[in-house]
Motif scaffolding. Structure first.
Motif, PDB file in Angstrom:
ATOM      1  N   THR A 164      39.872  40.454  35.684  1.00  0.00           N
ATOM      2  CA  THR A 164      40.136  40.926  37.043  1.00  0.00           C
ATOM      3  C   THR A 164      38.939  40.656  37.954  1.00  0.00           C
ATOM      4  O   THR A 164      39.102  40.269  39.113  1.00  0.00           O
ATOM      5  N   THR A 181      38.918  38.104  41.369  1.00  0.00           N
ATOM      6  CA  THR A 181      38.423  38.601  42.651  1.00  0.00           C
ATOM      7  C   THR A 181      37.259  37.754  43.160  1.00  0.00           C
ATOM      8  O   THR A 181      37.193  37.398  44.347  1.00  0.00           O
ATOM      9  N   ALA A 187      43.367  39.474  44.797  1.00  0.00           N
ATOM     10  CA  ALA A 187      42.391  40.230  44.014  1.00  0.00           C
ATOM     11  C   ALA A 187      43.108  40.834  42.818  1.00  0.00           C
ATOM     12  O   ALA A 187      44.342  40.866  42.760  1.00  0.00           O
ATOM     13  N   ALA A 188      42.328  41.306  41.862  1.00  0.00           N
ATOM     14  CA  ALA A 188      42.929  41.855  40.647  1.00  0.00           C
ATOM     15  C   ALA A 188      42.132  43.063  40.180  1.00  0.00           C
ATOM     16  O   ALA A 188      40.921  43.159  40.395  1.00  0.00           O
ATOM     17  N   VAL A 189      42.839  43.977  39.523  1.00  0.00           N
ATOM     18  CA  VAL A 189      42.188  45.182  39.014  1.00  0.00           C
ATOM     19  C   VAL A 189      42.955  45.669  37.788  1.00  0.00           C
ATOM     20  O   VAL A 189      44.150  45.430  37.652  1.00  0.00           O
ATOM     21  N   THR A 228      43.225  47.123  44.829  1.00  0.00           N
ATOM     22  CA  THR A 228      43.157  45.754  45.348  1.00  0.00           C
ATOM     23  C   THR A 228      42.993  45.739  46.871  1.00  0.00           C
ATOM     24  O   THR A 228      42.375  44.818  47.415  1.00  0.00           O
TER      25      THR A 228
END
Length: 237
Positions: free
Chosen positions: A127, A131, A160-162, A225
């Motif tokens: 993640t 990003t 974006a990633a989380v 995000t």
């Protein structure tokens, strides 16, 4: 209480440092807490064989973890002769995530390769890579426009990633390694600036999770995000 003492909806401290690699067309050192990833973007004038003649370009990614990014030394994959299944899965995810927000036609018949090298790992390396990779890609495209290589900006949106998970029965945002290794459910969300979902990866490590729990995780991911996209916007101002 989370091991990091964070609130359930609280990200780790995130920083995005641009222009850290002298020779790359775009670069970003991204830090999600103690997870640090160097992302570099490289322009190649020749796209892969399967897109040649189409008038379109390609964006791809490679991912690697340095031997002492982890508590114990990890063998370099080059000595094994090929990347592991995990590495291949992560780099394909990064590539898919970036292509979701790029107009490949506006890129022309060129390829941009994003290299994501994990310097230090404490959970959420994929993640963080996605990003930070967006920032490196943004700067590569700006470099191209400044030199009239492309006429318009191929970037259509942020991405974006989380990670999110269920830790000790509670949905939490942005898992570090102690949580990731003990979570009942672990999921990764890739989401655009407009809120579109690019990909969801979710696994129950023990008891299967419910639809309601999935929606709770998605709610947390959208919150996270949104904050990450705000940080991207500030980074590239």
């Amino acid at each position: 209480m989370r091991p990091s003492k964070r609130a359930p909806d609280e990200l780790r401290k995130v920083t995005l440092e641009r222009a850290v690699a002298r020779y790359a067309e775009g670069s970003c050192l991204v830090k999600f807490g103690d997870t640090h990833v160097l992302c570099t973007a490289s322009l190649e004038e020749r796209p892969p064989m399967w897109v040649r003649g189409s008038g379109k370009g390609w964006v791809t990614a490679e991912y690697a973890m340095l031997p002492r990014a982890t508590l114990e030394r990890t063998r370099r994959e080059v000595t094994a002769g090929k990347p592991s299944g995990r590495t291949q899965e992560i780099q394909r995810l990064i590539g898919r995530s970036l292509r979701a927000v790029v107009d490949l036609g506006a890129l022309g018949e060129r390829q941009i390769t994003i290299d994501c090298d994990v310097l230090q790992a404490d959970g959420g390396t994929r993640t963080a890579s996605i990003t930070g990779a967006w920032v490196a890609l943004h700067d590569c495209l700006a470099w191209m426009r400044a030199r009239s290589i492309i006429a318009t900006n191929p970037l259509k949106d942020h991405v974006a990633a989380v990670s999110c998970g269920i830790y000790k029965g509670e949905p939490v945002l942005d898992l570090d390694y102690p949580e990731d290794s003990a979570a009942e459910t672990d999921a990764n969300f890739v989401i655009t600036g407009a809120g579109g979902i690019v990909e969801i990866q979710g696994t129950a490590e023990g008891t299967p999770f419910s639809e309601d729990e999935l929606l709770e995780l998605l709610k947390l991911a959208k919150l996270g995000t949104t904050k990450l996209v705000d940080l991207q916007k500030m980074a590239v101002m």
